[in-house]
Design an enzyme around this catalytic site. Structure first.
Site, PDB file in Angstrom:
ATOM      1  N   SER A 128       0.830  -1.209   0.000  1.00 53.66           N
ATOM      2  CA  SER A 128       0.000   0.000   0.000  1.00 53.66           C
ATOM      3  C   SER A 128       0.861   1.254   0.000  1.00 53.66           C
ATOM      4  CB  SER A 128      -0.868  -0.030   1.264  1.00 53.66           C
ATOM      5  OG  SER A 128      -1.390   1.239   1.524  1.00 53.66           O
ATOM      6  N   TYR A 153      -2.062  -1.199  10.944  1.00 48.09           N
ATOM      7  CA  TYR A 153      -2.263  -1.671   9.564  1.00 48.09           C
ATOM      8  C   TYR A 153      -1.040  -1.318   8.703  1.00 48.09           C
ATOM      9  CZ  TYR A 153      -3.628  -1.116   4.686  1.00 48.09           C
ATOM     10  OH  TYR A 153      -3.627  -1.142   3.313  1.00 48.09           O
ATOM     11  N   LYS A 157       2.024  -3.662   6.760  1.00 49.75           N
ATOM     12  CA  LYS A 157       2.442  -3.606   5.347  1.00 49.75           C
ATOM     13  C   LYS A 157       3.961  -3.429   5.276  1.00 49.75           C
ATOM     14  CE  LYS A 157      -1.484  -4.312   3.490  1.00 49.75           C
ATOM     15  NZ  LYS A 157      -1.751  -5.616   2.872  1.00 49.75           N
TER      16      LYS A 157
HETATM   17  C1  UD1 Z   1      -6.227   4.352   3.747  1.00 45.05           C
HETATM   18  C2  UD1 Z   1      -4.766   4.018   3.562  1.00 45.05           C
HETATM   19  C3  UD1 Z   1      -4.599   2.995   2.500  1.00 45.05           C
HETATM   20  C4  UD1 Z   1      -5.415   1.807   2.817  1.00 45.05           C
HETATM   21  C5  UD1 Z   1      -6.859   2.196   2.926  1.00 45.05           C
HETATM   22  C6  UD1 Z   1      -7.601   0.947   3.312  1.00 45.05           C
HETATM   23  C7  UD1 Z   1      -3.201   5.819   3.929  1.00 45.05           C
HETATM   24  C8  UD1 Z   1      -2.527   7.005   3.338  1.00 45.05           C
HETATM   25  N1  UD1 Z   1      -4.054   5.206   3.132  1.00 45.05           N
HETATM   26  O1  UD1 Z   1      -6.610   5.105   2.646  1.00 45.05           O
HETATM   27  O2  UD1 Z   1      -3.266   2.609   2.415  1.00 45.05           O
HETATM   28  O3  UD1 Z   1      -5.241   0.826   1.848  1.00 45.05           O
HETATM   29  O4  UD1 Z   1      -7.005   3.199   3.915  1.00 45.05           O
HETATM   30  O5  UD1 Z   1      -8.767   1.178   3.967  1.00 45.05           O
HETATM   31  O6  UD1 Z   1      -2.972   5.426   5.047  1.00 45.05           O
HETATM   32  N2  UD1 Z   1     -13.007  10.665   3.654  1.00 45.05           N
HETATM   33  C9  UD1 Z   1     -14.011  11.550   3.970  1.00 45.05           C
HETATM   34  N3  UD1 Z   1     -15.187  11.052   4.472  1.00 45.05           N
HETATM   35  C10 UD1 Z   1     -15.390   9.722   4.678  1.00 45.05           C
HETATM   36  C11 UD1 Z   1     -14.354   8.805   4.350  1.00 45.05           C
HETATM   37  C12 UD1 Z   1     -13.158   9.310   3.840  1.00 45.05           C
HETATM   38  O7  UD1 Z   1     -13.867  12.756   3.802  1.00 45.05           O
HETATM   39  O8  UD1 Z   1     -16.463   9.339   5.150  1.00 45.05           O
HETATM   40  C13 UD1 Z   1     -11.751  11.177   3.084  1.00 45.05           C
HETATM   41  C14 UD1 Z   1     -10.525  10.875   3.926  1.00 45.05           C
HETATM   42  O9  UD1 Z   1     -10.314  11.878   4.881  1.00 45.05           O
HETATM   43  C15 UD1 Z   1      -9.443  10.815   2.856  1.00 45.05           C
HETATM   44  C16 UD1 Z   1     -10.163  10.307   1.614  1.00 45.05           C
HETATM   45  O10 UD1 Z   1     -11.538  10.526   1.856  1.00 45.05           O
HETATM   46  O11 UD1 Z   1      -8.986  12.103   2.598  1.00 45.05           O
HETATM   47  C17 UD1 Z   1      -9.931   8.840   1.352  1.00 45.05           C
HETATM   48  O12 UD1 Z   1     -10.179   8.114   2.533  1.00 45.05           O
HETATM   49  P1  UD1 Z   1     -10.242   6.524   2.557  1.00 45.05           P
HETATM   50  O13 UD1 Z   1     -11.102   6.027   1.462  1.00 45.05           O
HETATM   51  O14 UD1 Z   1     -10.568   6.099   3.948  1.00 45.05           O
HETATM   52  O15 UD1 Z   1      -8.772   6.070   2.179  1.00 45.05           O
HETATM   53  P2  UD1 Z   1      -7.352   6.503   2.803  1.00 45.05           P
HETATM   54  O16 UD1 Z   1      -7.470   6.892   4.205  1.00 45.05           O
HETATM   55  O17 UD1 Z   1      -6.701   7.422   1.849  1.00 45.05           O
END
Ligand code: UD1
Length: 348
Positions: A128, A153, A157
């Protein structure tokens, strides 16, 4: 001609199931192992509906050495392993670290031990972009320094990568490709398979589609005060079918011995950073469906922005992300609609 057999652990999961489909399309014979801890047996029907093939499935927990040993005894002609069998929820890993170390590391160690015993040389690992943390320079290449992990997590990795790199050094026949995924989203265009989040989704896309479908009241955008053009976080969202295809290329590279080093690492992303607000706007445009949202406080542990330099995967793996963001978001929506149909049919 006999097809080349590939073991896919975690093969009924989100990325695993899409990879099984692409392996079948490419002429391989995938064999699935899964303990169904975070997936559903119905996924096998989805795979069959798309490909016409019902892959061999064994309900095995990769932590269980004895059952895995028996499995390899039963299927002695496996040529490569793709290991998806792992837990992946960042927040849950903070609450239950031992579960994560046990699931993710013990499964990996068992698999590597048994590949030695059964003389299987090739291993593809799901890593990841989390290993880079908040990189100092963007986009991140495979040489971007690894930052201390911010969750158990992420630690698993990083540790898994170390375990594989040490194993490859110690065992001359072993070859390994580490694939560092950015943010996989979307579903198969047929809407026969897709992401099946358990309970309230943690990840952005399932939350977006469930909100659009009226299952959740509104999406919370975690922070609009980041140092980015619109203030929301930026990620590199990669279509899951495109991502699955990279695994086929990786397997092919190993099986045909085209790898240049015994351990190789590839970033898998689109090379384009997209903000949370852009995701909402693009989703609404692609589907014509409104996504109610509110701005909420920042989420603990989120980095501001990350996107990939995937040029190494382009040149060496011969792989490129091809699907547009619009098409990908539409596929996620079509999958959400399919889930709704299934729920309605089940309640009748
Ligand atoms: C994270 C991990 C990634 C992992 C994945 C698995 C990091 C950088 N990334 O991805 O390696 O494989 O989780 O679950 O550690 N968001 C909102 N509202 C929501 C949900 C998310 O605003 O309800 C935003 C988050 O703040 C983020 C983006 O959407 O900015 C993506 O979030 P998400 O889909 O959870 O993935 P990551 O956190 O990037």
């Amino acid at each position: 001609m006999e097809k080349t057999r590939i073991l896919v652990t975690g093969g009924t999961g989100y990325i695993g199931s899409h990879t099984v489909v692409e392996l079948i399309n490419a002429g391989y014979e995938p064999i699935i192992i899964d303990n169904l801890s975070n997936s559903n047996i119905d996924v096998l029907e989805g795979i069959k509906a798309i490909t016409g093939v019902a892959p061999i499935f064994e309900n095995i927990d990769c932590k269980d050495y004895t059952s895995l040993d028996r499995f390899f005894e039963k299927y002695p002609d496996i040529k490569a392993i793709i290991n998806f069998a792992a837990s992946k929820a960042v927040g849950e890993s903070v609450e239950k670290p031992l579960l994560y170390y046990r699931n993710n590391l013990l499964s990996l160690i068992n698999l590597v031990e048994l590949m030695r015993k059964y003389k299987i040389d090739n291993f593809v690992f799901s890593s990841s972009c989390t290993v880079y943390g908040q990189a100092d320079e963007l986009p991140v290449t495979e040489n971007t320094p690894i930052k201390p992990a911010t969750s158990p997590y992420g630690s698993t990795k990083q540790m898994s990568e170390t375990i594989l790199s040490d194993s490859v050094n110690a065992y001359p026949n072993m070859k390994c490709i580490l694939l560092r995924y950015f943010n996989p989203i979307g579903a198969h265009p047929s809407a026969e398979i897709g992401e099946l989040p358990n309970g309230i989704p943690n990840n952005l896309l399932p939350y977006v589609t469930q909100t659009a479908a009226g299952i959740r009241e509104r999406l919370r955008v975690f922070g609009n005060d980041y140092d980015t053009p619109d203030g929301s976080c930026i990620r590199d969202y990669i279509n899951v079918v495109d991502l699955a295809k990279a695994h086929v290329n990786a397997v092919q590279r190993l099986v045909e011995q085209k790898n240049k080093k015994s351990i190789e690492i590839f970033n898998l992303g689109t090379g384009r950073g997209v903000s949370v607000l852009e995701i909402i706007r693009t989703f609404e445009k692609a589907t014509g469906v409104n996504v109610p949202y509110e701005i909420a406080p920042r989420r603990d542990g989120d980095i501001t922005q990350v996107w990939a330099d995937s040029s190494l995967a382009n040149t060496e793996l011969g792989w490129k992300a091809e699907t547009s963001l619009e098409e990908t978001l539409l596929s996620a929506w079509n999958w959400e609609m399919r889930l709704k149909e299934k729920r309605e049919a089940a309640s009748k």
